[in-house]
Design an enzyme around this catalytic site. Structure first.
Site, PDB file in Angstrom:
ATOM      1  N   GLY A  15      36.238  43.226  51.366  1.00  0.00           N
ATOM      2  CA  GLY A  15      34.665  43.485  51.293  1.00  0.00           C
ATOM      3  C   GLY A  15      34.433  44.949  51.337  1.00  0.00           C
ATOM      4  O   GLY A  15      33.312  45.202  51.786  1.00  0.00           O
ATOM      5  N   ASN A  91      37.423  37.007  47.154  1.00  0.00           N
ATOM      6  CA  ASN A  91      37.125  37.957  46.241  1.00  0.00           C
ATOM      7  C   ASN A  91      38.309  38.814  45.688  1.00  0.00           C
ATOM      8  O   ASN A  91      38.339  39.296  44.687  1.00  0.00           O
ATOM      9  CB  ASN A  91      36.076  38.948  46.670  1.00  0.00           C
ATOM     10  CG  ASN A  91      35.813  40.373  45.860  1.00  0.00           C
ATOM     11  OD1 ASN A  91      35.454  40.170  44.879  1.00  0.00           O
ATOM     12  ND2 ASN A  91      36.416  41.348  46.543  1.00  0.00           N
ATOM     13  N   TYR A 151      47.732  38.516  35.385  1.00  0.00           N
ATOM     14  CA  TYR A 151      46.199  38.418  35.792  1.00  0.00           C
ATOM     15  C   TYR A 151      45.518  37.343  35.209  1.00  0.00           C
ATOM     16  O   TYR A 151      44.745  36.511  35.841  1.00  0.00           O
ATOM     17  CB  TYR A 151      45.342  39.672  35.490  1.00  0.00           C
ATOM     18  CG  TYR A 151      44.300  39.972  36.020  1.00  0.00           C
ATOM     19  CD1 TYR A 151      44.044  40.180  37.404  1.00  0.00           C
ATOM     20  CD2 TYR A 151      43.175  40.077  34.962  1.00  0.00           C
ATOM     21  CE1 TYR A 151      42.671  40.425  37.843  1.00  0.00           C
ATOM     22  CE2 TYR A 151      41.735  40.071  35.547  1.00  0.00           C
ATOM     23  CZ  TYR A 151      41.640  40.214  36.795  1.00  0.00           C
ATOM     24  OH  TYR A 151      40.190  40.486  37.303  1.00  0.00           O
TER      25      TYR A 151
END
Length: 249
Positions: A15, A91, A151
């Protein structure tokens, strides 16, 4: 549009910048207590100070999300510091682009295993809250890729795992959804770097987006806020594409 997250506790894994930072800022702005983590202490401290200016409680922990013990320790400490967890945002990404051991290790350890480990660590808190998990995926998970095979593969895995999580956790009244961003540009991010390091790729990608521009981290954060809100109370197991039409192009 602002939501009311007063009294809510939000944990963001990764974050200090980009989508994670924007997501943490959005929840903090809307009244939530927020926890963030990052590997670098300097960037983490700066982000925590910015979040604190919204007036709510902020917890910040140094954490290498590729390390299972550190992930569990961070999430547990965050839950205890905030007094619970209502929303978990997975995330971080290892951005494993090369089809070799290094690329696969980065992708699997961070994109996949950090999501699994953080979700497991947060589960006792989320059960008490009837909480929400939001996994940040990518539109790369919907197509084959010769440029970044690891990915793309792990983001496809996250999309599938999101559905599995949603099904398994529905009896506990925990909703699970994913967001699949298109190309997002922010200072210091992948596309900001490619603008100067690989302008041909940057411009070709830009031309492939019907909306005519790269996305902003805040646009992903706004969707995360919606998915965490009561307005999305009947939404679970979904991967929501947020890409300005990039997949269509």
């Amino acid at each position: 549009m602002q939501f009311d997250f007063k009294g809510k506790r939000v944990v963001v894994c990764g974050g200090s910048r980009g989508i994670g930072r924007a997501t943490a800022e959005t929840f903090a702005r809307d009244g939530a207590a927020v926890a963030i983590c990052a590997r670098g202490k300097a960037g983490l401290d700066e982000a925590a100070a910015a979040l604190g200016r919204h007036g709510g409680k902020v917890h910040a922990g140094v954490c290498d999300l590729a390390n299972g013990d550190q992930v569990k320790a961070y999430v547990t400490a965050a839950g205890e510091a905030l007094g619970g967890i209502d929303v978990l945002v997975n995330n971080a990404s290892g951005f494993g682009h090369t089809d070799d051991e290094t690329g696969w290790a980065a992708s699997l350890n961070i994109d996949v295993l950090a999501t699994v480990r953080a979700s497991h660590a947060a589960l006792p808190f989320l059960e008490k809250a009837g909480g929400v998990i939001i996994n940040i995926s990518s539109i790369s998970g919907f197509a084959a890729s010769t440029r970044s095979a690891p990915y793309a593969a792990v983001k496809a895995a996250i999309n599938n795992y999101t559905s599995s999580q949603a099904l398994a956790l529905a009896p506990k009244k925990i909703r699970v959804n994913a967001i699949a961003p298109g190309s997002i540009e922010f200072p210091g991010g992948v596309w900001d770097q490619r603008k100067t390091q690989n302008p041909n790729l940057y411009n070709a990608t830009l031309k492939s987006i019907p909306w005519g521009r790269m996305g902003h981290a805040e646009e992903i954060a706004n969707v995360a806020a919606f998915l965490a809100s009561d307005l999305a109370s009947w939404v679970t197991g979904q991967t929501l594409v947020v890409d300005g039409g990039q997949l269509l192009g």
